[in-house]
Design a protein around this motif. Structure first.
Motif, mmCIF file in Angstrom:
data_model
loop_
_atom_site.group_PDB
_atom_site.id
_atom_site.type_symbol
_atom_site.label_atom_id
_atom_site.label_comp_id
_atom_site.label_asym_id
_atom_site.label_seq_id
_atom_site.Cartn_x
_atom_site.Cartn_y
_atom_site.Cartn_z
ATOM 1 N N ARG A 6 5.368 8.525 -5.409
ATOM 2 C CA ARG A 6 5.244 9.272 -6.757
ATOM 3 C C ARG A 6 6.746 9.638 -7.256
ATOM 4 O O ARG A 6 6.630 9.879 -8.435
ATOM 5 N N SER B 263 0.752 -1.220 -0.046
ATOM 6 C CA SER B 263 0.073 -0.065 -0.073
ATOM 7 C C SER B 263 0.755 1.186 -0.107
ATOM 8 O O SER B 263 0.324 2.221 -0.687
ATOM 9 N N VAL B 264 2.047 1.267 0.636
ATOM 10 C CA VAL B 264 2.988 2.408 0.608
ATOM 11 C C VAL B 264 3.439 2.588 -0.756
ATOM 12 O O VAL B 264 3.566 3.561 -1.142
ATOM 13 N N ASP C 201 2.223 1.674 -3.667
ATOM 14 C CA ASP C 201 1.248 2.367 -4.612
ATOM 15 C C ASP C 201 1.338 3.735 -4.383
ATOM 16 O O ASP C 201 0.972 4.342 -5.587
ATOM 17 N N ASP C 202 1.606 4.593 -3.349
ATOM 18 C CA ASP C 202 1.486 5.814 -3.097
ATOM 19 C C ASP C 202 2.777 6.606 -3.323
ATOM 20 O O ASP C 202 2.837 7.714 -3.227
ATOM 21 N N THR D 186 -0.988 7.751 9.724
ATOM 22 C CA THR D 186 -0.079 8.364 8.979
ATOM 23 C C THR D 186 -0.104 9.777 8.925
ATOM 24 O O THR D 186 -0.985 10.801 9.393
ATOM 25 N N CYS E 110 -1.065 18.614 4.041
ATOM 26 C CA CYS E 110 -1.758 17.480 3.363
ATOM 27 C C CYS E 110 -3.435 17.687 4.200
ATOM 28 O O CYS E 110 -3.613 18.157 5.226
ATOM 29 N N ASP F 223 -4.139 10.581 8.924
ATOM 30 C CA ASP F 223 -5.119 9.565 8.539
ATOM 31 C C ASP F 223 -4.873 8.540 9.688
ATOM 32 O O ASP F 223 -3.691 8.195 10.357
ATOM 33 N N ARG G 51 5.937 11.381 3.943
ATOM 34 C CA ARG G 51 4.877 11.049 4.933
ATOM 35 C C ARG G 51 5.779 10.128 5.975
ATOM 36 O O ARG G 51 6.738 9.505 5.761
#
Ligand code: DWN
Length: 404
Positions: free
Chosen positions: A93, A87-88, A90-91, A251, A258, A237, A191
């Motif tokens: 960039r 999941s990390v 995927d984010d 998070t 953010c 989050d 993050r």
């Protein structure tokens, strides 16, 4: 009067377990005489709601080259960390992302990034678990994470896109210095994602065995937010995790950088409803803990009086609190079965119960098994069907004492 490690206000002790050995101080017979003890007591801060130990043990006594806990010892945990890492990933960039994990243990979480050729660095002070990570292809530094170390990483490898930590931050007594180091290492838009056992679950499940030397803090969103607020960060989050008896993943980012998810306000409101900011919540917890101790001792004494054999399952850190607090020694518990080679052939801290490999459990099933690794119950019950089929019974104490 002790003061809060987070905000300096006076704290109130609500549970004093008395002298305790190191939770992971598994020892040889010849070391019984020289075993060290410390006072395990836990307190609540009326000002910032941080729940914390009053008397942390020097870190070098706990984290060293014979640290006996390996994250990968549970297949379900390995799967949990694989999904976390995915999941990390995927984010991510940036073109050449850099992922750092603090308290990376045997590299179970970072392995995903290593296998995907993502730039990564694990940091852990325990040389043996760090060596296991390196053997698995995970770049690992043997160190405590602090501002000078963070500055050195930035100088040699640049700033991190993401900083991860799992079951690590609750072990660190100086959270402000930790935040200072995170601030140095993390990119401006980066993050910080960490997860730790959640205070709300500890209270709900009466899992007082999460309280031991290595866990200096028992986090709630309320206390985490107050800590980060003082350091220029905020929680953006929160996600509940079903591992380690109930954990929370936070998070975080620099304040204002953010959008903050609605889950944060929801959890904050729930913590108020559950009274996590009120001293009476902890006074009630203490009564439940005392009752659990009486009930567990009573069950074990009665089983032994009937001549039944009882063994422990999983020589967890948590078991050290239960055994020593409840006064459970070798006369009540024959041995504890554990898969960790470093623990096998040693004795449990304080109560000196032999730790044996699972073969000892399987070759002559005891009548009852006290499930210390209750947080891995799904995995264990699934593979130990033969014990139940032989008439064996599990003894649980979380959330309440029961014989199944
Ligand atoms: O924060 C911490 C947590 C994450 O891990 C540390 N301070 C130390 C450690 O705590 P623990 O020792 O309470 O963790 P576990 O994961 O509950 O320990 C499980 C123990 O049980 C290990 O010694 C391995 C053993 N085990 C076993 O014998 N058979 C585990 C499984 C799943 C099994 O099938």
């Amino acid at each position: 009067m002790t003061s809060c490690r987070l905000c300096g206000a006076p704290v109130e002790v609500f549970l004093d377990f008395g002298p305790m050995p190191l939770a992971n101080g598994f020892l040889a017979g010849e070391d019984f005489e020289t075993e060290g003890f410390f006072d395990l007591s836990v307190a609540f801060c009326m000002h910032c709601a941080a729940v914390q130990l009053t008397n942390p043990v020097p870190r070098e006594k706990m984290f060293h080259s014979r640290y006996p806990f390996f994250t990968g010892s549970s297949t379900r945990m390995a799967e949990h960390f694989r999904a976390f890492a995915a999941s990390v990933a995927d984010d991510l960039r940036s073109e050449d992302p850099f992922v750092v994990e603090i308290g990376s243990n045997d590299g179970t979480l970072l392995r995903f990034f290593a296998n995907s050729s993502v730039r990564h660095l694990g940091i852990d002070p325990s040389a043996n678990v760090a060596a296991a990570a390196s053997e698995n292809g995970v770049r690992t530094a043997i160190a405590y994470f602090d501002p000078p170390f963070a500055a050195e990483v930035v100088r040699t490898q640049g700033q991190a896109d993401v900083i991860l930590a799992a079951n690590c931050f609750c072990h660190i007594p100086d959270l402000h210095r930790l935040a200072e180091a995170v601030n140095i290492l993390l990119k401006p838009g980066g993050r910080l994602i960490f997860e730790d056992p959640y205070l709300g679950d500890i209270l709900r499940l009466n899992s007082y065995d999460q309280i031991y030397d290595e866990h200096v803090f028992y986090f709630s969103l309320t206390s985490v937010s107050r800590w980060l607020d003082a350091c220029g960060f905020e929680v953006i989050d929160v996600q509940k995790q079903p591992v380690h008896g109930g954990s929370m993943r936070y998070t975080c980012a620099r304040r204002g950088a953010c959008r903050v998810s609605g889950a944060v306000a929801d959890l904050r409101a729930r913590e108020v409803c559950e009274g996590l900011h009120l001293p009476e919540t902890y006074a009630q917890f203490r009564l439940r803990v005392e009752r659990s101790r009486e009930e567990l001792s009573d069950v074990l004494v009665k089983l032994r009086q009937r001549g039944l054999r009882v063994a422990g399952y999983g020589a967890t850190s948590k078991s050290t609190t239960v055994l020593n607090y409840c006064g459970i020694g070798p006369s009540l518990l024959e041995f504890i079965s554990d898969t960790t080679p470093l623990k096998q052939g040693t004795f449990s801290p304080g109560m000196h119960i032999p730790i044996l490999p699972p073969a000892s459990f399987h070759s002559a099933f005891p009548d009852c098994a006290l499930l210390f690794a209750w947080n891995h119950a799904d995995e264990i019950l699934a593979k130990e069907g033969a014990f139940r089929a032989s008439g064996g019974k599990w003894i649980r104490y979380v959330p309440r004492v029961s014989l199944v």
